[in-house]
Design an enzyme around this catalytic site. Structure first.
Site, PDB file in Angstrom:
ATOM      1  N   LYS A  73     -19.362 -11.281  27.054  1.00 26.77           N
ATOM      2  CA  LYS A  73     -20.546 -12.110  27.272  1.00 26.77           C
ATOM      3  C   LYS A  73     -20.921 -12.028  28.767  1.00 26.77           C
ATOM      4  O   LYS A  73     -20.063 -12.088  29.629  1.00 26.77           O
ATOM      5  CB  LYS A  73     -20.228 -13.549  26.889  1.00 26.77           C
ATOM      6  CG  LYS A  73     -21.407 -14.395  26.524  1.00 26.77           C
ATOM      7  CD  LYS A  73     -20.988 -15.649  25.747  1.00 26.77           C
ATOM      8  CE  LYS A  73     -22.184 -16.405  25.222  1.00 26.77           C
ATOM      9  NZ  LYS A  73     -21.805 -17.566  24.388  1.00 26.77           N
ATOM     10  N   GLU A  99     -19.543 -29.168  12.247  1.00 22.53           N
ATOM     11  CA  GLU A  99     -20.079 -30.546  12.270  1.00 22.53           C
ATOM     12  C   GLU A  99     -19.604 -31.355  11.071  1.00 22.53           C
ATOM     13  O   GLU A  99     -19.374 -32.560  11.188  1.00 22.53           O
ATOM     14  CB  GLU A  99     -21.608 -30.501  12.299  1.00 22.53           C
ATOM     15  CG  GLU A  99     -22.199 -30.038  13.634  1.00 22.53           C
ATOM     16  CD  GLU A  99     -22.201 -28.542  13.795  1.00 22.53           C
ATOM     17  OE1 GLU A  99     -21.859 -27.821  12.839  1.00 22.53           O
ATOM     18  OE2 GLU A  99     -22.553 -28.067  14.893  1.00 22.53           O
ATOM     19  N   ARG A 143     -26.221 -31.067   9.878  1.00 32.83           N
ATOM     20  CA  ARG A 143     -25.209 -30.254   9.194  1.00 32.83           C
ATOM     21  C   ARG A 143     -24.109 -31.145   8.581  1.00 32.83           C
ATOM     22  O   ARG A 143     -23.415 -30.724   7.665  1.00 32.83           O
ATOM     23  CB  ARG A 143     -24.617 -29.251  10.187  1.00 32.83           C
ATOM     24  CG  ARG A 143     -23.675 -28.192   9.687  1.00 32.83           C
ATOM     25  CD  ARG A 143     -24.176 -27.180   8.710  1.00 32.83           C
ATOM     26  NE  ARG A 143     -25.208 -26.277   9.102  1.00 32.83           N
ATOM     27  CZ  ARG A 143     -25.021 -25.090   9.706  1.00 32.83           C
ATOM     28  NH1 ARG A 143     -23.818 -24.766  10.107  1.00 32.83           N
ATOM     29  NH2 ARG A 143     -26.034 -24.286   9.947  1.00 32.83           N
TER      30      ARG A 143
HETATM   31  C1  LIG Z   1     -24.816 -25.675  13.552  1.00 31.61           C
HETATM   32  C2  LIG Z   1     -24.820 -25.341  15.030  1.00 31.61           C
HETATM   33  N1  LIG Z   1     -23.937 -25.965  15.838  1.00 31.61           N
HETATM   34  C3  LIG Z   1     -23.927 -25.687  17.158  1.00 31.61           C
HETATM   35  C4  LIG Z   1     -24.818 -24.802  17.693  1.00 31.61           C
HETATM   36  C5  LIG Z   1     -24.853 -24.569  19.184  1.00 31.61           C
HETATM   37  N2  LIG Z   1     -24.474 -23.191  19.527  1.00 31.61           N
HETATM   38  C6  LIG Z   1     -25.352 -22.258  19.773  1.00 31.61           C
HETATM   39  S1  LIG Z   1     -24.681 -20.797  20.145  1.00 31.61           S
HETATM   40  C7  LIG Z   1     -23.124 -21.461  20.007  1.00 31.61           C
HETATM   41  C8  LIG Z   1     -21.927 -20.627  20.244  1.00 31.61           C
HETATM   42  C9  LIG Z   1     -22.008 -19.403  19.388  1.00 31.61           C
HETATM   43  O1  LIG Z   1     -20.889 -18.605  19.665  1.00 31.61           O
HETATM   44  P1  LIG Z   1     -20.877 -17.139  19.061  1.00 31.61           P
HETATM   45  O2  LIG Z   1     -21.279 -17.179  17.648  1.00 31.61           O
HETATM   46  O3  LIG Z   1     -19.554 -16.592  19.377  1.00 31.61           O
HETATM   47  O4  LIG Z   1     -22.024 -16.377  19.832  1.00 31.61           O
HETATM   48  P2  LIG Z   1     -22.031 -15.883  21.371  1.00 31.61           P
HETATM   49  O5  LIG Z   1     -22.873 -16.903  22.099  1.00 31.61           O
HETATM   50  O6  LIG Z   1     -20.610 -15.848  21.834  1.00 31.61           O
HETATM   51  O7  LIG Z   1     -22.676 -14.538  21.336  1.00 31.61           O
HETATM   52  C10 LIG Z   1     -23.187 -22.792  19.655  1.00 31.61           C
HETATM   53  C11 LIG Z   1     -22.008 -23.674  19.464  1.00 31.61           C
HETATM   54  C12 LIG Z   1     -25.742 -24.180  16.811  1.00 31.61           C
HETATM   55  N3  LIG Z   1     -26.669 -23.307  17.260  1.00 31.61           N
HETATM   56  N4  LIG Z   1     -25.703 -24.464  15.497  1.00 31.61           N
END
Ligand SMILES: Cc1ncc(C[n+]2csc(CCOP(=O)(O)OP(=O)(O)O)c2C)c(N)n1
Ligand SMILES: CC(=O)[C@@H](O)[C@H](O)COP(=O)(O)O
Ligand SMILES: [Mg+2]
Length: 630
Positions: free
Chosen positions: A280, A367, A395
């Protein structure tokens, strides 16, 4: 290369590795340059430059269906599919959406914003494909964080069971927003450190085919060896057990490795998972070296220094006001435990965790689990504070009803990002929670007008032992008012008259109080005196004050930065109707019955008519002027 001129990913088909590497570098510079002005999810997108290029090279979108889980990492995909020239409008009002958007392009075949939905959608698309005897690939790209979302595991279970040809691209950068958490994260760690597997199996099969079939015994023995090999070397055993062919770990920044494994995957029938290792923030030192979140999502910044451009002296973030008060409560109340579904940074809970490491739980993007875990804590006499964005609480709605409210458990819901959030747009607007919580028995719903009232509400919630209570607060900074040293409780369901008036009443709370007071001030100058009420509890209503106000038989205007459908204003209408205030003129202002896209909050307020001017216009329409009254 001028990326704003790319209008189709087919240009990649003829590119060799060197050209792809050059294009990847151009992409990175383009992202770093553009997002310095617009902000956005820089870190996540810098990590998937090569992966996105490789996917569009090996597969043919939109015939092959590319889905982006969460979708915050789809900027490269958007550039490749003809939207590079729109990046100056990224996440701006009426500009390019920061997530996949079907209306923007035929290549955006699934809209996301909330995590962990891509595998379920992909399975639906695979069933449809097979029923229609079509023959295209379906490729959900899901991050290691999103994989911790329950929906993703439900879908893996189903895809593996049905043996559907879905090619899951697991983008593993060991990060969620903060560092990823959970046992699955640990398992992925072991897979990351193991060697390549499936290619070895293919090489062995190739070799087996070369061995002359001597009675078949050697081949049979080798076949048994190959299968037993699985249990010792295959890094993706977890996935293989679910019926997936596992390829990986693949270096997500090495085109040779990416292309070779994607081509293997393309030839493989049935469920496939390609485990891609990425970094990242790759390619921009301030992001790469950031230990907190690798610049997951940022506002504008200075490219050379990486200095983030923020207003010099701003009031504290609402999330900090709430979490710091919670930390203060936790010092004197051992029952307090904080729970967050992967938003430890957004909810400003780091300091709470440092002071109370065994009383903060980051459960990952989960969630539903976070809500029911909080219920479990409450059954044991603990006082769980579930810090959760309004939009993500959606959620866990069944868990709110079935597990928390029905058992009348003492869970505090710290509903962050309540109201319009701005640039994240329609998937993230926190405008439904009043509506969906108001109908739940035992729920108390509140919203402070400023940080002083917020700290008293947190104190009230910690002391409240009669069931679930929600405190909702907006994204961004608080009001910059002084805060009392001593905390006190606020009577549940009590409203506060901020300004007296005899010609009309505004009932409002939180972010719309300021515009209501401004409007009443302007009307005062025209001889119209308006009462402004801080309706800081949306449930229960302050019945006694409502009766007093309704008995005056003067027009009532409700103003809320939340959906009108079933919202606070609706509850006032219900009250008036049921209590017999027939002649009462009640008008509601709020979020209309449609999804509100991205833009700054003031721009969105203007768009939906949530403004001081509109308040004045409505009240003038409802209240006859002096002349008309004379
Ligand atoms: C249901 C939900 N909960 C929390 C989030 C907030 N959120 C957005 S991106 C993220 C982390 C995602 O991590 P990953 O899938 O590993 O993607 P990366 O950013 O590492 O590429 C979170 C917790 C969300 N978008 N949807
Ligand atoms: C993509 C996603 O869901 C998160 O990154 C979200 O954008 C964070 O929102 P805040 O910036 O309000 O914390
Ligand atoms: Mg990740």
């Amino acid at each position: 290369m001028d990326l704003s001129k790319i209008d189709n990913p087919s240009l990649l088909k003829e590119m060799n590795t060197k050209q792809l590497e050059e294009l990847a570098e151009d992409m990175r510079q383009f992202l770093i340059g553009n997002l310095a002005a617009t902000g956005g999810h820089l870190g996540a997108n810098l990590g998937v430059v090569e992966l996105t290029l490789a996917l569009h090279k090996v597969y043919t979108s939109p015939q092959d269906r590319l889905l982006w889980d969460v979708g915050h990492q789809s900027y490269i995909h958007k550039i490749l599919t003809g939207r590079g020239n729109q990046f100056s409008t990224l996440r701006k009002y009426r500009g390019l959406c920061g997530f996949p958007k079907r209306i923007e392009s035929e290549h955006d075949i699934w809209e996301t914003g909330h995590s962990s939905t891509s595998l379920s959608a992909a399975m639906g698309m695979a069933i449809a494909r097979d029923l229609k005897n079509e023959n295209h690939s379906i490729l959900p790209v899901i991050g290691d964080g999103a994989l911790t979302g329950g929906m993703a595991l439900e879908a893996l279970n189903h895809i593996g069971h049905e043996k559907k040809s879905v090619t899951v691209i697991l983008n593993d950068n060991e990060m969620s927003i903060a560092k990823n958490v959970g046992a699955l994260h640990g398992a992925l760690g072991r897979m990351r450190s193991a060697g390549k597997y499936n290619r070895a199996k293919d090489d062995l099969e190739w070799l087996l085919k070369k061995i002359p079939a001597v009675g078949g015994r050697i081949a049979q023995a080798a076949e048994r060896l190959k299968d037993s090999m699985k249990y010792f070397v295959v890094p993706g055993m977890f996935f293989e057990e679910l019926g997936f062919t596992y390829y990986g770990p693949v270096d997500g920044h090495d085109f040779e490795d990416l292309l070779e494994n994607l081509n293997y995957a393309k030839k493989t029938e049935g469920p496939v998972i390609v485990h891609v290792m990425t970094q990242k923030g790759k390619g921009y030192h301030p992001a790469e070296s950031d230990v907190k979140d690798k610049w997951h999502g940022v506002g504008p910044y200075k490219i050379e220094s990486g200095e983030k451009i923020k207003p010099s002296s701003a009031p504290p973030a609402w999330s900090s006001v709430i979490s710091e008060t919670l930390r203060r409560e936790a010092r004197t109340d051992d029952r307090v435990v904080a729970v967050t579904p992967a938003m430890i940074l957004g909810s400003k809970l780091e300091k709470f965790g440092e002071e109370f490491p065994d009383r903060l739980y980051d459960v990952g993007i989960a969630e539903q689990h976070a809500t029911t875990l909080s219920a479990g804590l409450a059954t044991q006499g603990m006082k769980p504070f579930l810090a959760i964005y309004s939009t993500f609480l959606q959620r866990g709605y069944d868990q709110v009803i079935h597990d928390v409210a029905r058992q009348n458990l003492n869970v505090i819901f710290g509903i962050d990002r309540a109201g319009l959030v701005g640039a994240d747009g329609e998937t993230h607007q926190g405008v439904f929670d009043i509506s969906f919580l108001r109908s739940v028995p035992n729920m108390v719903i509140s919203m402070p007008k400023d940080e002083n009232e917020a700290q008293h509400l947190v104190h009230t919630a910690v002391k409240y032992d009669d069931g679930p209570i929600a405190i909702r607060y907006p994204r961004g900074n608080a009001e910059g008012v002084d805060t009392d040293e001593e905390l006190h409780t606020i009577p549940i369901g009590s409203w506060e008259i901020l300004k007296d008036g005899k010609d009309g009443v505004i009932l409002t709370f939180g972010t719309t109080i300021k515009m209501a007071l401004e409007a009443s001030k302007k009307l005062e100058e025209e001889g119209i005196s308006i009462c402004v009420v801080n309706a800081r509890f949306m449930k229960p209503l302050d019945d006694s004050m409502l009766h007093d106000l309704m008995k005056k038989d003067i027009p009532v205007l409700t103003v809320e930065e939340a959906v009108l459908q079933g919202g606070f204003g609706s509850s006032v209408l219900e009250f008036a109707a049921e209590e017999g205030y027939r002649s009462q003129w009640i008008k509601r202002m709020g979020v209309p019955d449609r999804f509100i896209e991205h833009g700054s909050v003031p721009e969105l307020w203007e768009e939906i008519g949530l403004t001081e001017e509109k308040i004045i216009e409505n009240l003038k329409e409802m209240i006859p002027t002096k002349q008309q009254r004379a």
